[in-house]
Design a protein around this motif. Structure first.
Motif, PDB file in Angstrom:
ATOM      1  N   GLU B 480       0.831  -1.203   0.000  1.00 43.64           N
ATOM      2  CA  GLU B 480       0.000   0.000   0.000  1.00 43.64           C
ATOM      3  C   GLU B 480       0.880   1.273   0.000  1.00 43.64           C
ATOM      4  O   GLU B 480       0.669   2.182  -0.804  1.00 43.64           O
ATOM      5  CB  GLU B 480      -0.895  -0.012   1.238  1.00 43.64           C
ATOM      6  CG  GLU B 480      -2.041   0.965   1.127  1.00 43.64           C
ATOM      7  CD  GLU B 480      -2.900   0.981   2.377  1.00 43.64           C
ATOM      8  OE1 GLU B 480      -2.676   0.140   3.272  1.00 43.64           O
ATOM      9  OE2 GLU B 480      -3.770   1.855   2.452  1.00 43.64           O
ATOM     10  N   GLN B 481       1.891   1.252   0.894  1.00 42.49           N
ATOM     11  CA  GLN B 481       2.765   2.422   0.976  1.00 42.49           C
ATOM     12  C   GLN B 481       3.627   2.518  -0.293  1.00 42.49           C
ATOM     13  O   GLN B 481       3.905   3.612  -0.779  1.00 42.49           O
ATOM     14  CB  GLN B 481       3.642   2.317   2.239  1.00 42.49           C
ATOM     15  CG  GLN B 481       4.351   3.601   2.626  1.00 42.49           C
ATOM     16  CD  GLN B 481       3.416   4.697   3.156  1.00 42.49           C
ATOM     17  OE1 GLN B 481       2.195   4.582   3.078  1.00 42.49           O
ATOM     18  NE2 GLN B 481       3.988   5.767   3.667  1.00 42.49           N
ATOM     19  N   ALA B 484       1.595   4.079  -2.850  1.00 43.03           N
ATOM     20  CA  ALA B 484       1.486   5.512  -2.568  1.00 43.03           C
ATOM     21  C   ALA B 484       2.743   6.241  -3.036  1.00 43.03           C
ATOM     22  O   ALA B 484       2.659   7.329  -3.626  1.00 43.03           O
ATOM     23  CB  ALA B 484       1.265   5.729  -1.074  1.00 43.03           C
ATOM     24  N   MET B 485       3.921   5.636  -2.805  1.00 41.62           N
ATOM     25  CA  MET B 485       5.171   6.278  -3.221  1.00 41.62           C
ATOM     26  C   MET B 485       5.250   6.387  -4.746  1.00 41.62           C
ATOM     27  O   MET B 485       5.668   7.404  -5.293  1.00 41.62           O
ATOM     28  CB  MET B 485       6.376   5.490  -2.688  1.00 41.62           C
ATOM     29  CG  MET B 485       6.590   5.687  -1.212  1.00 41.62           C
ATOM     30  SD  MET B 485       6.873   7.440  -0.840  1.00 41.62           S
ATOM     31  CE  MET B 485       5.854   7.685   0.568  1.00 41.62           C
TER      32      MET B 485
END
Lengths: 170, 1082
Positions: B480-481, B484-485
């Motif tokens: 998920e992160q 996002a990045m």
């Protein structure tokens, strides 16, 4: 000390706010009078503020956190090295935050705290913020520049906050 | 318990229709089922003005009721007196145009205006302004203008402005200015002119000659010719204008008052000019004229009383047309490429590439005093440059600690390069030992300040996780992160982030997405690959080609083909794409053989197994087909179980399990097929409810067909109760996406007033018009509304034509009626004939009857009994009441058929039982005079009573006569008078004479003078005897006994030996009936 014009503007703004019809559900989340749905874009989860060309050098944004938790706004700069201050901000839940800026473009990453990273979890700005711009704002001589004003829970209160600073949205 | 639910719904549904009107008659009328309306409406007529008005229109047009203008007017008058506005407007028009009574007209329009009808308000405003049918009254003008202005009408706004501006009170004048500005904003020429005048004089506004001039120009442009004069005045006026202004502002109101006091010489003309914006000189032409059958129909024979006119029809639609489960194999070429792309990438694991940590080039080539001085003075770039030189050992010995020191100084001033380099330095352990926390800290900080490189590196570290040299996982993956990045990197236009983001997103499941979300995802993926490819990420080229192949642009398709050809050797996606392109002929010529070749290269993929399996099935190689499809099914490609289910169905096996499996894998087509199947084949309540659920799920994702189907379920109470509001919501969504059937159904709900009981023809026409070119019933419905509601036959013809040209028989029939009746066009029997013939030959029953009528009446040249009989007989097979009546008439008179009273009676009976009043009268006559049957007054009385109660004047008169004669028992004078009065009320002249005679007898003061009867035989004497006899009988059957007797008299004078007439004549003469020629019994 308000001059005559600002008193009139203040008065009309106030009366418009007090007497304009209040619509159902979420009146506090409604854009304040005169604040236009312009001058910004949501793009790939980030928020881009693009003050209108008509804006008088200095532009005033009202940004509403529609979530029930605080939203952290991290400013992203284009350049590798600017030595400028980052205008980061935290908007409390269901509050209006007010940004006064003189930059041609301001970009934000939105996150919410997740207890893991100091920066929080990245969320889609477009799904959590409501934005509007006062493109025609009258500023005093001493309050130009880039800064966040105090948050407020209602759009009317937020406008008072602005007036308190001697900024007159039109 | 569950099982009884739908039957309750059905009862509720039918009750809701009944309760709405007891509205079944009103509903039938609006759908054009006039015969049904004729029986049902009279039940509502006592209390419902709408029913009365509809009955009036049916009587006026002869639709489903025998045409009777007197009764029509009575119905309309009663409807108007009960407050029904359209009835008032009709009466206003009649009073104005037929009675030439503007006072009466005004009284009707006033009543309608009280109900806030804008059209009537404008009339009243004009009548009081110009004194037409009344004296002028400025207060009343103001009253109507206020109401019209509030409805947004420009004329109302301008008139109100005029009235207010003449007021002395300044605040009223200001209100006048506000209304004037509104009207001027909408471009009303007189308002622009008037506003210009205010600016030129500085009256109420700040004087502004330029603005005045601009307003005059605009007024001129919009057609206010008198603006020219004001422009000239403005040009001639002195610049300061002060004296003139005063003179003008004082003088002008006075002048206006004087002109107002002048008596209008022709108020109607002035009012017409005013209402029409100076275009028309009569009110009739200004929109207040008569229309429809009262003025527009050219065929005089359709205007006589006591006839039926065939009415236009609507196309009926069936459930089958909407839910049509098609158990045909889903061919690969009908599946959107996007679905194949998603299936392909989801079946492949993402290629694990090496980590890619971008490095910065040296900012400065060497260490020198100048650089050191700048760094010491605090220049962050100089600090970064020194850090780089120490890190790499360029022009100084390599010293990581020094590098960290200078990077640190630079990072403290927010230099993102320094933060990034620190992160990489700790990550790679250049300090001797890696420090992953420090690395993540610096990289994350840089990423949140906008460093695209840091975002890209974090994206990689978090998507794959990171292992140290010993293979231990030191950074946990966090997809998920990581996503996002990559999002942030993509927002920073970082090409490799864009590519990586697209790769991650294309692997996410799409089953829960709405149509709009899918489109958004498609556009996002395409633009990410596009940008990445343009910025030199070659891995993005083949995926981009897939999206280019989906573009309607031929150039893009060509590029897609070229890319796929270039990479097909090394890239299985490219080979697969090439197969699809050859299969569909995208960017190249279609070649099924080549397509198969490329598919076979990649047979191990579930998508290609599905494609090859489906082609094997269509080539009847079922064993191979099942093997391949099962392979794809095991890999959970949802179309595979769908096609397996279809094979099962074709082989008559139980297909539901696989169909359900496909549905559970999120396949929309499988869900819809299942729901369609349930709807068409299931009486099982649970399955109907499930069908509704399926449609709802798919509809909520934005599928316009599912939205239509769901709407239909709510409209008709299938799988749940009727809910018109829900139906409208779903139809609207579907209609707005361009689904023509939904547009039609939405229009139909508005036309029939199903939402709130009141039709909204404007909305109905709006939706019908949208759907008319794609969906035939919509074109016909549009024509029908223009034809029967607006009496706008030109527009009706245009709409019908669309459907008629596509060979629709109902449209052809409706157009035939327009030409036969001459509705707004010259009567053209030949055109009507060819249209009816086409429709009749394709089984349209009423077209057969109309065609027979054309032959029967000899309007096409010579009378053609044979053809007429042929078509009447054909239509009679379908029990058409009119055809049956004519067959009865032909049998009774021996024209075209042998004389046969028994057959005649049977035909009449069959027609009468279906509600045909002519047949009922004929049958009553047979019983009354014992023609071909035993005389039976009671039978005749039953029929006459039914007719009389439905407003048939002749039947009421006959009941009076029979009561008077005592053939129905003892003479009952009060009954006689009641029947006579009813007959008189419904327009019987004979009854009126008889009533007067009776009154003259009982009242000594009254006297009765027999009116002179003009001999107006309606049959030409050059007709043959049997046709004249037929004419006489037909006239009698329409209640025109006087004319009938006259024809018989003349016939017997001309043909004393004509036996059928003699027999009939004798029976009539010998009957114990009232002789019309005197007050004696014969």
């Amino acid at each position: 000390m308000m001059n005559k014009t600002s008193k009139i503007v203040f008065g009309s703004l106030l009366s418009a706010m007090l007497f304009s019809p209040v619509y159902a559900e979420d009146k506090d989340a409604k854009r304040p009078l005169g604040c236009k749905d312009v001058g910004y874009q949501f793009e790939l989860k980030i928020l881009r503020l693009l003050p209108l060309e008509t804006a008088d050098k200095q532009s005033l944004y009202f940004i509403f956190n529609s979530l029930s938790k605080p939203i952290n706004l991290y400013q992203m700069r284009q350049e590798d090295s600017t030595r400028s201050i980052y205008m980061n901000h935290v908007i409390r839940p269901r509050q209006w935050a007010i940004l006064s800026t003189s930059e041609p473009e301001v970009r934000y990453v939105c996150t919410v705290n997740d207890g893991q990273s100091n920066y929080g979890k990245v969320i889609d700005c477009g799904e959590s913020l409501r934005v509007c711009e006062y493109a025609r704002v009258k500023y005093g001589m001493n309050n130009r520049g880039n800064f966040w004003l105090e948050d407020n829970s209602s759009s009317t209160g937020a406008v008072f906050e602005v007036l308190h600073y001697g900024i007159i949205p039109r | 318990m569950k099982k009884i639910i739908p039957s309750i719904w059905l009862v509720m549904a039918s009750q809701s229709i009944m309760a709405a009107g007891d509205g079944s008659g009103i509903d039938a009328y609006r759908q054009g089922n006039y015969w049904q309306a004729a029986t049902e409406l009279s039940k509502d007529a006592a209390r419902d003005p709408v029913a009365l008005y509809y009955l009036g229109r049916m009587k006026l047009y002869g639709y489903g009721e025998l045409k009777n203008n007197t009764q029509a007017l009575q119905y309309i008058q009663t409807a108007a007196s009960k407050g029904y506005v359209p009835a008032m407007l009709v009466l206003g028009r009649i009073a104005l145009n037929l009675d030439k009574n503007p006072t009466l007209a005004l009284s009707w329009f006033k009543k309608a205006a009280e109900a806030h009808d804008l059209f009537a308000e404008l009339y009243c405003m004009g009548a009081y302004k110009f004194g037409f049918g009344t004296s002028k009254n400025i207060d009343l003008v103001e009253r109507y203008a206020i109401s019209a202005a509030k409805s947004g009408n420009i004329l109302g706004q301008f008139t109100l402005a005029e009235v207010f501006l003449k007021n002395k009170n300044i605040s009223t004048r200001r209100a006048g200015l506000a209304w004037l500005e509104k009207a001027a904003d909408k471009g009303y020429p007189d308002a622009l002119l008037k506003l210009g005048q205010l600016y030129s004089t500085g009256d109420l506004v700040k004087k502004d000659l330029n603005r005045a001039n601009a307003l005059y120009d605009e007024a001129l442009k919009k057609g206010a010719s008198n603006a020219e004069r004001s422009k000239i005045d403005l040009a001639l006026s002195p610049l300061d204008g002060k004296t003139d202004d005063k003179v003008k502002s004082k003088a002008s109101p006075k002048q206006e008052r004087t002109s107002e006091q002048q008596v209008s010489s022709n108020p109607e003309k002035e009012m017409a000019l005013w209402l029409s914006g100076n275009r028309e000189t009569t009110l009739a032409a200004s929109g207040y004229g008569l229309y429809g059958i009262l003025t527009t129909w050219q065929n005089k024979s359709s205007l006589s009383n006591q006839i039926y006119n065939q009415a236009p029809q609507m196309e009926s639609t069936t459930k089958q047309a909407i839910y049509n489960p098609s158990f045909a194999l889903v061919m690969p070429n009908t599946i959107p490429l996007e679905e194949f792309y998603t299936a392909y990438v989801q079946s492949m694991n993402q290629r694990q590439s090496d980590y890619d940590f971008p490095k910065y080039d040296l900012v400065m080539p060497e260490v020198n005093e100048h650089l050191i001085a700048k760094a010491i003075l605090g220049d962050s770039t100089a600090q970064f440059a020194l850090g780089q030189l120490y890190q790499k050992g360029v022009s100084v010995p390599q010293n990581i600690q020094e590098a960290i020191k200078y990077y640190g100084k630079s990072a403290a001033q927010f230099d993102l390069r320094a933060e990034y380099n620190l992160g990489i330095l700790y990550l790679e352990g250049q300090t001797g030992k890696p420090d992953y926390q420090q690395a993540l800290g610096w990289l994350t900080d840089a990423a949140f300040k906008g460093s695209a490189d840091a975002q890209y590196v974090l994206g990689q570290l978090l998507s794959k996780g990171y292992r140290d040299a010993s293979g231990a996982l030191v950074i946990e993956p966090d997809l998920e992160q990581a996503t996002a990045m990559y999002y942030l990197g993509a927002a920073n236009r970082h090409a490799r982030s864009q590519y990586q983001l697209a790769e991650l997103l294309s692997r996410e499941s799409t089953t829960a997405l709405t149509v709009a979300q899918k489109t958004e995802r498609f556009n996002l993926l395409k633009s990410l690959y596009q940008h990445a490819s343009e910025a030199g990420v070659t891995a993005a080229r083949v995926p981009l080609a897939f999206f280019q192949a989906m573009s309607p642009d031929a150039n893009q398709q060509k590029i897609a083909f070229e890319t796929a050809s270039q990479y097909e050797d090394e890239n299985s996606l490219a080979a697969f794409l090439l197969g699809l392109l050859y299969d569909r002929g995208i960017g190249t010529d279609a070649s099924h053989g080549k397509a198969i070749k490329y598919y076979q290269h990649a047979e191990q993929l579930p998508v290609t197994a599905f494609i090859l399996g489906t082609y094997a099935a269509s080539d009847k190689d079922l064993e191979e087909a099942r093997t391949l499809l099962t392979k794809a099914q095991q890999a959970k490609f949802s179309y595979a179980p769908l096609n397996l289910a279809i094979l099962d169905k074709q082989e008559q096996r139980d297909f539901l399990p696989k169909l359900m499996e496909a549905r559970d894998l999120g396949n929309h087509r499988a869900s819809l097929l299942l729901a369609d199947y349930y709807l068409m084949n299931s009486t099982n309540d649970a399955q109907l409810i499930e069908a509704r659920d399926i449609f709802r799920q798919v509809a909520e994702k934005g599928d316009k067909d599912a939205q239509l189907k769901l709407g239909y379920l709510y409209e008709n109470g299938l799988g749940g109760p009727v809910d018109i509001r829900e139906a409208v919501d779903w139809f609207s969504k579907s209609a707005e996406s361009g689904q023509p059937v939904a547009q039609y159904r939405l229009g139909r709900i508005y036309q029939l007033g199903r939402l709130d009981g009141k039709p909204s023809y404007v909305k109905a026409k709006f939706w019908y018009e949208k759907a008319q070119s794609q969906y035939i019933p919509a074109a016909i419905a549009l024509g029908f509304v223009y034809d029967t509601v607006n009496d706008n036959y030109q527009r009706a013809l245009q709409a019908y034509d669309i459907a008629a040209k596509k060979g629709n028989v109902i449209a052809q029939f409706n157009v035939g009626l327009i030409y036969e009746k001459g509705k707004g066009v010259p009567v053209d029997y030949e055109k009507a004939k060819s249209l009816y013939t086409f429709a009749a030959e394709h089984g349209h029953v009423q077209a057969m009857v109309q065609l027979a009528g054309l032959y029967f009446n000899g309007v096409l040249g010579q009378r053609n009994e044979k053809e007429a009989l042929h078509w009447y007989q054909k239509a009679a097979v379908s029990k058409d009441r009119e055809a049956l009546y004519y067959l009865g008439l032909l049998s009774e008179t021996g024209v075209g058929l042998p004389f046969d009273y028994k057959a005649a009676q049977q035909y009449y009976q069959a027609s009468a039982s279906r509600g045909d009043e002519q047949a009922m009268l004929a049958l009553a006559r047979l019983y009354q005079y014992g023609q071909g049957v035993n005389k039976n007054y009671q039978e005749a009385e039953v029929l006459y009573k039914e007719l009389a109660n439905n407003g048939n004047a002749y039947a009421a008169y006959q009941l009076a006569v029979m009561s008077y004669d005592g053939v129905l028992g003892e003479q009952n004078k009060s009954r006689v008078l009641e029947w006579l009065q009813l007959a008189v009320n419904n327009g019987s002249r004979e009854a009126q004479q008889m009533l007067l005679r009776l009154k003259a007898k009982t009242d000594q003061h009254a006297s009765f003078i027999e009116p002179i009867q003009w001999s107006t035989s309606s049959m030409a004497t050059d007709e043959s005897a049997d046709w004249r006899y037929l004419g006489a009988v037909d006239a009698w059957n329409r209640g025109n006994e006087v004319n009938s007797r006259r024809i018989l008299d003349q016939l017997l004078k001309d043909h004393p030996d004509y036996s059928p007439a003699i027999e009939a004549y004798q029976r009539i003469q010998s009957a114990d009936v009232w002789d019309l020629s005197s007050d004696r019994k014969s």
